[in-house]
Design a protein around this motif. Structure first.
Motif, mmCIF file in Angstrom:
data_model
loop_
_atom_site.group_PDB
_atom_site.id
_atom_site.type_symbol
_atom_site.label_atom_id
_atom_site.label_comp_id
_atom_site.label_asym_id
_atom_site.label_seq_id
_atom_site.Cartn_x
_atom_site.Cartn_y
_atom_site.Cartn_z
ATOM 1 N N ILE A 186 -2.827 -8.065 11.312
ATOM 2 C CA ILE A 186 -3.071 -8.256 9.883
ATOM 3 C C ILE A 186 -1.820 -7.778 9.146
ATOM 4 N N ALA A 187 -1.255 -8.681 8.369
ATOM 5 C CA ALA A 187 -0.003 -8.373 7.667
ATOM 6 C C ALA A 187 -0.049 -8.958 6.263
ATOM 7 N N ARG A 188 0.824 -8.437 5.421
ATOM 8 C CA ARG A 188 0.921 -8.928 4.046
ATOM 9 C C ARG A 188 2.338 -9.388 3.767
ATOM 10 N N THR A 189 2.456 -10.335 2.863
ATOM 11 C CA THR A 189 3.786 -10.777 2.456
ATOM 12 C C THR A 189 4.420 -9.683 1.604
ATOM 13 N N VAL A 190 5.726 -9.802 1.378
ATOM 14 C CA VAL A 190 6.424 -8.841 0.517
ATOM 15 C C VAL A 190 5.763 -8.824 -0.862
ATOM 16 N N GLN A 191 5.441 -10.004 -1.386
ATOM 17 C CA GLN A 191 4.826 -10.098 -2.716
ATOM 18 C C GLN A 191 3.467 -9.380 -2.750
ATOM 19 N N GLU A 192 2.648 -9.576 -1.703
ATOM 20 C CA GLU A 192 1.351 -8.897 -1.639
ATOM 21 C C GLU A 192 1.534 -7.385 -1.530
ATOM 22 N N PHE A 193 2.515 -6.984 -0.718
ATOM 23 C CA PHE A 193 2.800 -5.566 -0.516
ATOM 24 C C PHE A 193 3.228 -4.921 -1.835
ATOM 25 N N VAL A 194 4.156 -5.563 -2.550
ATOM 26 C CA VAL A 194 4.634 -5.051 -3.837
ATOM 27 C C VAL A 194 3.477 -4.988 -4.834
ATOM 28 N N ASN A 195 2.659 -6.028 -4.877
ATOM 29 C CA ASN A 195 1.527 -6.053 -5.801
ATOM 30 C C ASN A 195 0.585 -4.872 -5.537
ATOM 31 N N ASP A 196 0.278 -4.624 -4.255
ATOM 32 C CA ASP A 196 -0.618 -3.519 -3.916
ATOM 33 C C ASP A 196 0.005 -2.163 -4.265
ATOM 34 N N LEU A 197 1.314 -2.026 -4.037
ATOM 35 C CA LEU A 197 2.014 -0.790 -4.423
ATOM 36 C C LEU A 197 1.902 -0.567 -5.932
ATOM 37 N N LEU A 198 2.138 -1.643 -6.692
ATOM 38 C CA LEU A 198 2.096 -1.533 -8.153
ATOM 39 C C LEU A 198 0.684 -1.247 -8.661
ATOM 40 N N LEU A 199 -0.332 -1.824 -8.018
ATOM 41 C CA LEU A 199 -1.713 -1.526 -8.413
ATOM 42 C C LEU A 199 -2.019 -0.043 -8.208
ATOM 43 N N MET A 243 8.512 4.691 -4.362
ATOM 44 C CA MET A 243 7.987 3.337 -4.577
ATOM 45 C C MET A 243 9.061 2.444 -5.196
ATOM 46 N N ILE A 244 9.767 2.962 -6.201
ATOM 47 C CA ILE A 244 10.806 2.181 -6.878
ATOM 48 C C ILE A 244 11.950 1.880 -5.907
ATOM 49 N N GLN A 245 12.339 2.863 -5.102
ATOM 50 C CA GLN A 245 13.401 2.631 -4.110
ATOM 51 C C GLN A 245 12.985 1.582 -3.082
ATOM 52 N N THR A 246 11.721 1.624 -2.663
ATOM 53 C CA THR A 246 11.214 0.654 -1.685
ATOM 54 C C THR A 246 11.282 -0.757 -2.250
ATOM 55 N N ILE A 247 10.750 -0.945 -3.457
ATOM 56 C CA ILE A 247 10.753 -2.283 -4.070
ATOM 57 C C ILE A 247 12.183 -2.732 -4.343
ATOM 58 N N ASP A 248 13.043 -1.786 -4.732
ATOM 59 C CA ASP A 248 14.438 -2.128 -5.035
ATOM 60 C C ASP A 248 15.175 -2.644 -3.794
ATOM 61 N N SER A 249 14.699 -2.276 -2.607
ATOM 62 C CA SER A 249 15.360 -2.713 -1.370
ATOM 63 C C SER A 249 15.022 -4.162 -1.007
ATOM 64 N N PHE A 250 14.028 -4.754 -1.682
ATOM 65 C CA PHE A 250 13.639 -6.133 -1.382
ATOM 66 C C PHE A 250 14.484 -7.109 -2.193
ATOM 67 N N THR A 269 4.006 -6.390 -15.265
ATOM 68 C CA THR A 269 4.321 -7.094 -14.021
ATOM 69 C C THR A 269 3.061 -7.681 -13.392
ATOM 70 N N ILE A 270 2.020 -6.853 -13.281
ATOM 71 C CA ILE A 270 0.786 -7.321 -12.638
ATOM 72 C C ILE A 270 0.152 -8.443 -13.455
ATOM 73 N N ASP A 271 0.135 -8.296 -14.783
ATOM 74 C CA ASP A 271 -0.495 -9.311 -15.638
ATOM 75 C C ASP A 271 0.272 -10.631 -15.662
ATOM 76 N N THR A 272 1.604 -10.579 -15.483
ATOM 77 C CA THR A 272 2.382 -11.822 -15.580
ATOM 78 C C THR A 272 2.769 -12.415 -14.227
ATOM 79 N N GLU A 273 2.936 -11.567 -13.199
ATOM 80 C CA GLU A 273 3.413 -12.072 -11.906
ATOM 81 C C GLU A 273 2.482 -11.767 -10.743
ATOM 82 N N GLY A 274 1.609 -10.790 -10.928
ATOM 83 C CA GLY A 274 0.777 -10.351 -9.805
ATOM 84 C C GLY A 274 -0.671 -10.747 -9.983
ATOM 85 N N TYR A 275 -1.544 -9.950 -9.407
ATOM 86 C CA TYR A 275 -2.985 -10.208 -9.494
ATOM 87 C C TYR A 275 -3.701 -8.904 -9.274
#
Length: 200
Positions: A66-79, A124-131, A189-195
């Motif tokens: 079970i894996a998530r895409t980068v976008q799903e991972f970032v969305n969950d981090l931001l939530l 969290m910010i450093q992790t997302i910044d690396s993508f 970010t979540i309201d405009t690009e995420g879920y």
């Protein structure tokens, strides 16, 4: 053993080593997915999956990754971060008051929790910044993060000098606005690009 990943089934022979299975999983994940957990013969394994595989490798019939895409991972981090900042803001306001009135043991404990929270947000910010793929308003996150990093240097100095009023000022006028700003950026970010996960 059957190895399942994103609807694909790969038949592996029975003479398996842990290294071979790990390499196979890593090649499936590549740079596009983040590992979440395993489903072994219908049972979800979250804790120490590698150790579980090592102990049960020869008994497994079906292994699902079970894996998530980068976008799903970032969305969950931001939530998670959004929830944390919302809950932290009233606590930070109360913490500033503690320090204006000379902090007690509880105040120092909460101060320690605040520093841990700041460290988590920085990570969290450093992790997302690396993508390569980042939110549209990412520069706003970085600006807020850089500003608060500067204030943490001032906070360290205030701690060394045991200047409770300055500590309270930094919490109130620098750290609290950081949480408010970051919370607003995350919400945007979540309201405009995420879920948001539907709880129904």
């Amino acid at each position: 053993m059957k190895l399942l990943f994103k609807g694909e089934t790969i038949q592996l022979n029975n003479e398996l080593s842990l290294e071979f299975v790990k390499e196979k999983i890593n090649s499936l994940l590549a740079d596009q997915y983040f590992f979440s957990h395993l489903v072994v013969d219908g049972v979800e394994i979250y804790e120490e999956p590698e150790q579980f595989l090592e102990q049960h490798l020869n008994d497994i019939n079906e292994l699902e990754i079970i894996a998530r895409t980068v976008q799903e991972f970032v969305n969950d981090l931001l939530l998670t971060a959004e929830d944390y900042t919302k809950r932290a803001i009233p606590e930070i306001e109360a913490l500033a008051d503690h320090f204006y009135n000379h902090p007690n043991h509880e105040g120092w404990n909460k101060f320690g929790q605040l520093l841990e929270g700041l460290q988590w947000l920085t990570h969290m910010i450093q992790t997302i910044d690396s993508f390569s793929q980042k939110p549209e308003n990412w520069m706003n996150y970085l600006k807020a993060s850089i500003a608060v990093e500067e204030e943490l240097k001032n906070l360290k100095e205030a701690l060394e000098n045991k200047d409770h009023v300055l500590i309270a000022d930094i919490i109130n006028y620098e750290i609290l606005p950081y949480f408010t700003t970051l919370g607003a950026e995350i919400q945007h970010t979540i309201d405009t690009e995420g879920y948001r996960h539907d709880l129904n």
